[in-house]
Design an enzyme around this catalytic site. Sequence first.
Site, PDB file in Angstrom:
ATOM      1  N   ARG A 153     -60.394  -2.550 -43.411  1.00  6.76           N
ATOM      2  CA  ARG A 153     -60.775  -2.220 -44.793  1.00  6.76           C
ATOM      3  C   ARG A 153     -62.224  -2.620 -45.102  1.00  6.76           C
ATOM      4  NH1 ARG A 153     -56.583  -1.401 -48.659  1.00  6.76           N
ATOM      5  NH2 ARG A 153     -54.998  -0.211 -47.590  1.00  6.76           N
TER       6      ARG A 153
ATOM      7  N   ARG B 107     -63.457  -2.230 -51.881  1.00  9.86           N
ATOM      8  CA  ARG B 107     -63.822  -2.700 -53.232  1.00  9.86           C
ATOM      9  C   ARG B 107     -64.635  -3.981 -53.302  1.00  9.86           C
ATOM     10  NH1 ARG B 107     -57.902  -2.364 -55.513  1.00  9.86           N
ATOM     11  NH2 ARG B 107     -57.614  -2.692 -53.295  1.00  9.86           N
TER      12      ARG B 107
ATOM     13  N   ARG C 166     -66.803   4.572 -56.644  1.00  9.78           N
ATOM     14  CA  ARG C 166     -65.435   4.518 -57.159  1.00  9.78           C
ATOM     15  C   ARG C 166     -65.389   4.852 -58.653  1.00  9.78           C
ATOM     16  NH1 ARG C 166     -61.504   0.744 -59.086  1.00  9.78           N
ATOM     17  NH2 ARG C 166     -59.592   0.794 -57.840  1.00  9.78           N
TER      18      ARG C 166
ATOM     19  N   ASP D 277     -57.314   7.434 -45.698  1.00  7.87           N
ATOM     20  CA  ASP D 277     -56.114   6.657 -46.013  1.00  7.87           C
ATOM     21  C   ASP D 277     -54.972   7.136 -45.147  1.00  7.87           C
ATOM     22  OD1 ASP D 277     -55.352   4.548 -48.166  1.00  7.87           O
ATOM     23  OD2 ASP D 277     -53.607   5.837 -47.937  1.00  7.87           O
TER      24      ASP D 277
ATOM     25  N   TYR E  87     -43.405   4.664 -47.314  1.00  2.21           N
ATOM     26  CA  TYR E  87     -43.961   5.200 -48.560  1.00  2.21           C
ATOM     27  C   TYR E  87     -43.287   6.506 -48.961  1.00  2.21           C
ATOM     28  CZ  TYR E  87     -47.581   1.648 -48.433  1.00  2.21           C
ATOM     29  OH  TYR E  87     -48.234   0.452 -48.445  1.00  2.21           O
TER      30      TYR E  87
HETATM   31  O1  CP3 Z   1     -60.488  -0.008 -42.958  1.00  2.00           O
HETATM   32  C1  CP3 Z   1     -61.231   0.783 -43.578  1.00  2.00           C
HETATM   33  O2  CP3 Z   1     -62.316   0.441 -44.080  1.00  2.00           O
HETATM   34  C2  CP3 Z   1     -60.849   2.249 -43.627  1.00  2.00           C
HETATM   35  C3  CP3 Z   1     -60.211   2.622 -44.825  1.00  2.00           C
HETATM   36  C4  CP3 Z   1     -58.725   2.464 -45.069  1.00  2.00           C
HETATM   37  C5  CP3 Z   1     -58.191   2.654 -46.357  1.00  2.00           C
HETATM   38  N1  CP3 Z   1     -56.843   2.634 -46.283  1.00  2.00           N
HETATM   39  C6  CP3 Z   1     -58.990   2.886 -47.552  1.00  2.00           C
HETATM   40  C7  CP3 Z   1     -58.411   2.567 -48.862  1.00  2.00           C
HETATM   41  C8  CP3 Z   1     -57.641   2.244 -44.217  1.00  2.00           C
HETATM   42  C9  CP3 Z   1     -57.649   1.932 -42.736  1.00  2.00           C
HETATM   43  C10 CP3 Z   1     -56.460   2.369 -44.996  1.00  2.00           C
HETATM   44  C11 CP3 Z   1     -55.122   2.257 -44.434  1.00  2.00           C
HETATM   45  C12 CP3 Z   1     -53.985   2.048 -45.330  1.00  2.00           C
HETATM   46  N2  CP3 Z   1     -53.730   2.628 -46.543  1.00  2.00           N
HETATM   47  C13 CP3 Z   1     -52.870   1.269 -44.988  1.00  2.00           C
HETATM   48  C14 CP3 Z   1     -52.668   0.565 -43.692  1.00  2.00           C
HETATM   49  C15 CP3 Z   1     -53.501  -0.652 -43.570  1.00  2.00           C
HETATM   50  C16 CP3 Z   1     -53.102  -1.758 -44.442  1.00  2.00           C
HETATM   51  O3  CP3 Z   1     -53.979  -2.246 -45.168  1.00  2.00           O
HETATM   52  O4  CP3 Z   1     -51.943  -2.186 -44.378  1.00  2.00           O
HETATM   53  C17 CP3 Z   1     -51.955   1.336 -46.057  1.00  2.00           C
HETATM   54  C18 CP3 Z   1     -50.624   0.638 -46.139  1.00  2.00           C
HETATM   55  C19 CP3 Z   1     -52.514   2.212 -47.029  1.00  2.00           C
HETATM   56  C20 CP3 Z   1     -51.905   2.646 -48.301  1.00  2.00           C
HETATM   57  C21 CP3 Z   1     -52.767   2.277 -49.434  1.00  2.00           C
HETATM   58  N3  CP3 Z   1     -53.929   2.943 -49.777  1.00  2.00           N
HETATM   59  C22 CP3 Z   1     -52.587   1.231 -50.348  1.00  2.00           C
HETATM   60  C23 CP3 Z   1     -51.447   0.236 -50.299  1.00  2.00           C
HETATM   61  C24 CP3 Z   1     -53.652   1.286 -51.251  1.00  2.00           C
HETATM   62  C25 CP3 Z   1     -53.849   0.498 -52.513  1.00  2.00           C
HETATM   63  C26 CP3 Z   1     -53.951  -0.946 -52.309  1.00  2.00           C
HETATM   64  C27 CP3 Z   1     -55.306  -1.353 -51.824  1.00  2.00           C
HETATM   65  O5  CP3 Z   1     -55.371  -2.222 -50.909  1.00  2.00           O
HETATM   66  O6  CP3 Z   1     -56.291  -0.919 -52.357  1.00  2.00           O
HETATM   67  C28 CP3 Z   1     -54.501   2.337 -50.850  1.00  2.00           C
HETATM   68  C29 CP3 Z   1     -55.784   2.731 -51.421  1.00  2.00           C
HETATM   69  C30 CP3 Z   1     -57.000   2.476 -50.596  1.00  2.00           C
HETATM   70  N4  CP3 Z   1     -57.156   2.902 -49.311  1.00  2.00           N
HETATM   71  C31 CP3 Z   1     -58.203   1.866 -51.004  1.00  2.00           C
HETATM   72  C32 CP3 Z   1     -59.088   1.911 -49.930  1.00  2.00           C
HETATM   73  C33 CP3 Z   1     -60.509   1.441 -49.885  1.00  2.00           C
HETATM   74  C34 CP3 Z   1     -58.482   1.321 -52.379  1.00  2.00           C
HETATM   75  C35 CP3 Z   1     -58.927   2.432 -53.199  1.00  2.00           C
HETATM   76  C36 CP3 Z   1     -59.600   1.944 -54.430  1.00  2.00           C
HETATM   77  O7  CP3 Z   1     -58.917   1.396 -55.295  1.00  2.00           O
HETATM   78  O8  CP3 Z   1     -60.812   2.125 -54.499  1.00  2.00           O
END
Ligand code: CP3
Length: 343
Positions: A26, A30, A39, A75, A152
Amino acid sequence: MNKEKHLLLKALDREEVSRPPVWMMRQAGRYLPEYMVLRRKYDFFTRVETPELAAEITLQPIDILKPDAAILFSDILVIPKAMGMDVQLVEKKGPVLPQPIRDIAAIDQLNLNEAADRLQHVYDAVKLTKSELNGRVPLIGFAGAPWTILCYMIEGQGSKTFSKAKSFCFTHPEWAKLLLQKITDVSIEYLQRKVAAGAEVIQVFDSWSGILSHDDFERFAKPYLVQISDALSEVVPVILFPKGSWYAYSELGQLSCSAIGIDWTVRPKLARQLIGPEKTLQGNFDPSKLLMPREEIVKATKQMIQNFGIQGYIANLGHGITPEVPVDHARAFIDTVKQFGQA
Ligand code: CP3
């Protein structure tokens, strides 16, 4: 002229390195003020589905923190979306799938044929990111593991227990396997096309495998990790991250993948002992430790490297970086790894 092979690719091939490579799960997100600017301007799926934005967000941490790898901003939930489900990202709640799967009819309705085609924006983002990276660091592509995606699709939102998803699988194991196989087939095609577009490494996130018993991991998670690992390892190094599934490490050590991601609950030496000598290990700094004072981060990071050892190791967090981490603290983590072993 022969350009030197990137540190990440050397570590994945178990070649000798002078220090471990480092990146952060990640790392585009943020905690970066530059991400927050975009964002505020564009909603989540616009950021994901616009190749120029996805590429820009992917490159932000590369320019700011200079880790040894880029991971494409996207994502894991693009897969259920491409299979025809509505997926929303709700502020303060996370992902929401308003019409979750609850029966066999919903599984039958999923679109398999065009799913990978609908993700053309991802392949375009890979191409654009690669050209903007211009060889600085390798680009990692990723997907969610089928088990985590199923969680999910059935639960319809995030959860601590995913009890709806689990009870669905325990009650209707044949339906669950059908769904897992559909997700696997689409994911393999998707990842192959990401590689064709230029991704040099693939990571598979099984963020929720740790909520399964060992026997249920063998039924509902492992067979699909094996299929993805076998299909993709033919073309690129694969990193599997089965978070919380330390109980399966000795089996995971036998798979075709190049590396296993380790979360912070497992001691590096135990992980190595269980997985065996062949795989590269990745991890496992507790992201909450990035909230400690910087001197403490430096100390704990050095200790982590010593515990894993320099060879066959990729320094990373044990899960994604959280929004409240100060950028300077993330920098302390990365710089400590990059300076490791220098006088
Ligand atoms: O690693 C990276 O920089 C690449 C980007 C990446 C995102 N999501 C961007 C994102 C990766 C590898 C993911 C994978 C992801 N998404 C997973 C598996 C990895 C993990 O962390 O367990 C899961 C379970 C998701 C599902 C998901 N997407 C959730 C639970 C959320 C909201 C909670 C959170 O941590 O923000 C997202 C949204 C998301 N995906 C954001 C980002 C940067 C946040 C978006 C925002 O609010 O700006």
